[in-house]
Design a protein around this motif. Structure first.
Motif, PDB file in Angstrom:
ATOM      1  N   ARG A 100       0.831  -1.201   0.000  1.00  0.00           N
ATOM      2  CA  ARG A 100       0.000   0.000   0.000  1.00  0.00           C
ATOM      3  C   ARG A 100       0.868   1.253   0.000  1.00  0.00           C
ATOM      4  NH1 ARG A 100      -2.103  -0.666   4.532  1.00  0.00           N
ATOM      5  NH2 ARG A 100      -0.992   0.927   5.719  1.00  0.00           N
ATOM      6  N   LYS A 101       1.928   1.248   0.803  1.00  0.00           N
ATOM      7  CA  LYS A 101       2.821   2.397   0.861  1.00  0.00           C
ATOM      8  C   LYS A 101       3.554   2.587  -0.471  1.00  0.00           C
ATOM      9  CE  LYS A 101       3.466   1.763   5.827  1.00  0.00           C
ATOM     10  NZ  LYS A 101       2.639   2.914   6.233  1.00  0.00           N
ATOM     11  N   HIS A 106       1.416  10.606   2.378  1.00  0.00           N
ATOM     12  CA  HIS A 106       0.445  11.473   1.695  1.00  0.00           C
ATOM     13  C   HIS A 106       0.905  12.930   1.712  1.00  0.00           C
ATOM     14  CE1 HIS A 106      -2.614   8.574   0.647  1.00  0.00           C
ATOM     15  NE2 HIS A 106      -2.682   8.115   1.892  1.00  0.00           N
ATOM     16  N   ASP A 125       1.419   6.221   6.679  1.00  0.00           N
ATOM     17  CA  ASP A 125       0.669   6.655   5.499  1.00  0.00           C
ATOM     18  C   ASP A 125       0.477   8.166   5.467  1.00  0.00           C
ATOM     19  OD1 ASP A 125       0.528   3.990   4.939  1.00  0.00           O
ATOM     20  OD2 ASP A 125      -1.669   3.862   4.937  1.00  0.00           O
ATOM     21  N   ILE A 129       1.174   4.218  -2.859  1.00  0.00           N
ATOM     22  CA  ILE A 129       0.954   5.639  -2.556  1.00  0.00           C
ATOM     23  C   ILE A 129       2.083   6.481  -3.130  1.00  0.00           C
ATOM     24  CG2 ILE A 129       0.909   7.362  -0.695  1.00  0.00           C
ATOM     25  CD1 ILE A 129      -0.503   5.234   1.042  1.00  0.00           C
TER      26      ILE A 129
END
Length: 395
Positions: free
Chosen positions: A294-295, A374, A370, A298
């Protein structure tokens, strides 16, 4: 009084990784340069170490490490790496994977021996090689696939090449070597009697369903391979400095002799902490992979949205980014400009190559919460290319 420094460090320089970290701190930026992960340590690992301290397990251990930890590692190696290892004679716990690597070089190679690095390489590998008086040889792997070619590998060997380093998953590229590529290494190593040193510190951080393959599990590589593994990335304990070497008993005995001389032993209570961590259920490692994927997604999406070109990693928690079209003369200039413009630190790709290929690349570390990623992505959108250099030629 002016004493001369040792010849062995005369050509070593502090890494620009430290420079970028200092510049990032000066600007109050987000450090996606140095591999300083900020994920929490699993409670079972932390509490295992605390319990060991409370129980008074604070004295020297055997130089090869706590017996119960070596037994837990042997079970893990059989389960996850397909390796049958004698915990009493084929495992050496050391001061991080860098410590295991240093002990391996000192124990098994002589000054003047050649050792092959695949570019892009991990800078600590190169500097430890130089510190030991070894002769580094280089084979660049072309992005974005970083594929290993048998003809090129054979051509990179020299008469004094005695060893080869394989980092999989790779820092900095995220490259994972396939079974076919490891079979190439097996054929070449058998023919030229090479020692293989595999750095597998990121073995549990893999993406898109890929399975990590330990070189020692391929064909006849096991007897000539020192597998170097550790806990820093798996349990987010980079400051604990715990790693280990796995090798045939005769090699492990020599490595342990040097390990004793260099480090005496790894920190006692911390060994019990990682032993507790190795009891984690499979779901822990599945969750770890999913979290890092997921990272990865991103940061890679954010880089692409900012007009940069990420080279999507297969494993580890770094991503190389092609900045060759941004108009900067060097990777360091591009990294410094990005830091000044956005407050996000990266690392020049030139630190991972001997030749000019690295000037096209910068590296980001995405082992961050996260929210931090972001914020970094939002800042990266402010990055602007430099006007093309006059009379510049494409490379």
């Amino acid at each position: 009084m002016n004493f001369p420094i040792a010849n062995r460090i005369a050509n070593l320089q502090p890494s620009d990784i430290r420079l970028m970290t200092r510049e990032c701190e000066r600007l109050g930026g987000i450090n996606l340069g140095q591999g300083l992960g900020d994920l929490p340590t699993p409670p079972m690992v932390r509490e295992g170490a605390i319990k060991a301290i409370q129980n008074g397990l604070n004295t020297y251990t055997p130089s090869e490490g706590v017996a119960s930890l070596r037994q837990a590692i042997a079970k893990k190696l059989k389960r996850d790496n397909g390796l049958d290892v004698d915990p009493d004679h084929e495992i050496v716990i050391s001061s991080g994977t860098t410590g295991a690597f240093a002990a391996t070089l000192t124990a098994l190679l002589n000054p003047g021996d050649g050792i092959l690095l695949l570019e892009p390489y991990y800078g600590y590998h190169l500097n430890t090689i130089l510190l030991n008086g070894l002769e580094p040889h280089f084979l660049p792997l072309a992005p974005p696939e970083f594929a290993l070619d048998e003809t090129a590998l054979r051509a990179a060997l020299r008469p004094n090449t005695r060893a080869m380093v394989v980092c999989t998953p790779s820092n900095p590229s995220g490259k994972m070597f396939s079974a076919a590529e490891l079979a190439i290494i097996e054929r070449v190593a058998e023919q030229h009697n090479l020692l293989i040193i595999s750095d597998e510190i990121y073995e549990y951080i893999t993406y898109d369903g890929r399975q990590h393959l330990s070189p020692a599990s391929i064909g006849r590589l096991g007897k000539r391979t020192v597998s170097i593994m550790g806990f820093s990335k798996t349990f987010s304990i980079t400051g604990w400095r715990l790693g280990y070497a796995v090798a045939d008993a005769s090699l492990a005995k020599a490595i342990n002799l040097v390990n004793d001389l260099l480090y005496v032993c790894a920190p006692s209570p911390l060994q019990y902490g990682v032993e507790a961590g190795l009891q984690a259920p499979p779901e822990y490692f599945d969750k770890l992979r999913a979290e890092y994927q997921r990272k990865r997604d991103i940061i890679c999406q954010g880089l692409a949205d900012a007009g940069l070109t990420p080279l999507i990693p297969q494993g580890a928690y770094y991503v190389l980014v092609d900045v060759s079209h941004q108009g900067y003369p060097t990777a360091k200039a591009a990294a410094l400009a990005l830091l000044e413009q956005t407050g996000v630190a990266s690392i020049p790709g030139s630190l991972f190559y001997q030749g000019p290929q690295g000037e096209r690349l910068i590296r980001f570390c995405f082992a961050k919460e996260d929210a931090v990623l972001h914020e970094a992505v939002a800042r990266l959108s402010k990055f602007r290319s430099r006007a093309p250099l006059k009379n510049s030629q494409p490379t």
